[in-house]
Design an enzyme around this catalytic site. Sequence first.
Site, PDB file in Angstrom:
ATOM      1  N   GLU A 187      10.514   3.601  -2.186  1.00 22.38           N
ATOM      2  CA  GLU A 187       9.647   3.798  -1.146  1.00 22.38           C
ATOM      3  C   GLU A 187      10.256   2.653  -0.037  1.00 22.38           C
ATOM      4  O   GLU A 187       9.926   1.363  -0.397  1.00 22.38           O
ATOM      5  CB  GLU A 187       8.337   3.533  -1.443  1.00 22.38           C
ATOM      6  CG  GLU A 187       7.265   3.450  -0.546  1.00 22.38           C
ATOM      7  CD  GLU A 187       5.694   3.016  -0.816  1.00 22.38           C
ATOM      8  OE1 GLU A 187       5.000   2.422  -0.178  1.00 22.38           O
ATOM      9  OE2 GLU A 187       5.362   3.390  -1.892  1.00 22.38           O
ATOM     10  N   ARG A 225       7.603  -2.120   6.877  1.00 23.78           N
ATOM     11  CA  ARG A 225       7.404  -3.425   7.264  1.00 23.78           C
ATOM     12  C   ARG A 225       8.329  -4.223   8.068  1.00 23.78           C
ATOM     13  O   ARG A 225       8.215  -5.565   8.317  1.00 23.78           O
ATOM     14  CB  ARG A 225       7.089  -4.015   5.950  1.00 23.78           C
ATOM     15  CG  ARG A 225       5.620  -3.328   5.266  1.00 23.78           C
ATOM     16  CD  ARG A 225       5.412  -4.346   4.107  1.00 23.78           C
ATOM     17  NE  ARG A 225       4.201  -3.480   3.365  1.00 23.78           N
ATOM     18  CZ  ARG A 225       3.753  -3.827   2.416  1.00 23.78           C
ATOM     19  NH1 ARG A 225       3.869  -5.071   1.925  1.00 23.78           N
ATOM     20  NH2 ARG A 225       2.689  -3.288   1.857  1.00 23.78           N
ATOM     21  N   THR A 236       4.360   2.499   3.954  1.00 27.00           N
ATOM     22  CA  THR A 236       3.568   1.821   5.089  1.00 27.00           C
ATOM     23  C   THR A 236       3.547   2.577   6.320  1.00 27.00           C
ATOM     24  O   THR A 236       3.949   2.005   7.477  1.00 27.00           O
ATOM     25  CB  THR A 236       4.051   0.281   5.046  1.00 27.00           C
ATOM     26  OG1 THR A 236       4.203  -0.369   3.969  1.00 27.00           O
ATOM     27  CG2 THR A 236       3.092  -0.680   5.905  1.00 27.00           C
ATOM     28  N   LYS A 244      -2.137   7.971  -3.467  1.00 24.82           N
ATOM     29  CA  LYS A 244      -1.953   6.758  -4.074  1.00 24.82           C
ATOM     30  C   LYS A 244      -3.208   5.860  -4.078  1.00 24.82           C
ATOM     31  O   LYS A 244      -4.210   6.155  -3.446  1.00 24.82           O
ATOM     32  CB  LYS A 244      -1.091   5.942  -2.794  1.00 24.82           C
ATOM     33  CG  LYS A 244      -0.576   4.364  -3.000  1.00 24.82           C
ATOM     34  CD  LYS A 244       0.311   3.972  -1.856  1.00 24.82           C
ATOM     35  CE  LYS A 244       0.651   2.848  -1.910  1.00 24.82           C
ATOM     36  NZ  LYS A 244       1.678   2.284  -0.839  1.00 24.82           N
TER      37      LYS A 244
END
Length: 212
Positions: A41, A45, A69, A129
């Site tokens: 993943e 960021r 993200t 999630k």
Amino acid sequence: MENLEELIRKIGVVPVIAIKHADTAVPLAKALVKGGLPAAEVTFRTDAAEESIRRMAAEVPEIYVCAGTVLDPETAERAVKAGARAIISPGLNLDTVDWCLSHDVPVIPGTMTPTEVELCMRKGLRFVKFFPAKAAGGVPMLNAFAGPYASMHFMPTGGVKPDNLADFLGCKNVVACGGTWIVPGDALANGDFDAIEKLASDAAAQVREIRG
């Protein structure tokens, strides 16, 4: 749409990674595959996220690259065009979910409350999630979800570590866990891919031991 849940379940732990320099993406991906965790993943960021996904997808096709993200549909589109095979978000952005569903892109939105879980169910999602897992109630919360939401499956992320991995994977509604410990920032910055491979190998062995 490929069966994301089945693929992730086989792996057990998905490394969650912030890549600052795209040049490290390919050797990192190779280290994860060699260590027995062929998934990543890559979080949006850092400025290197998109290019890192592109390089991983192109040069290490055996790794299942997800974009993490992802906070809006625009980022989801960029990630998919770069080669991401699934979209993962920390929270529930329904615009992003709708974009993914309309483009046949697997999506794992973040949830932490019953309301968010039910919103995902209304969208036809059964795998989401749970974030931030430890801060949001951890194993007791997941067990509480299992009653009213027996059809829902979760990937807890946030606060999952080797010493509590067995507790999380032991929940009947947990498919896999997201793990930030697999790729420490200092190891990645120093190019210590042997150390990362070892951490991946240890995690893969732990998953096998837990699940039998």
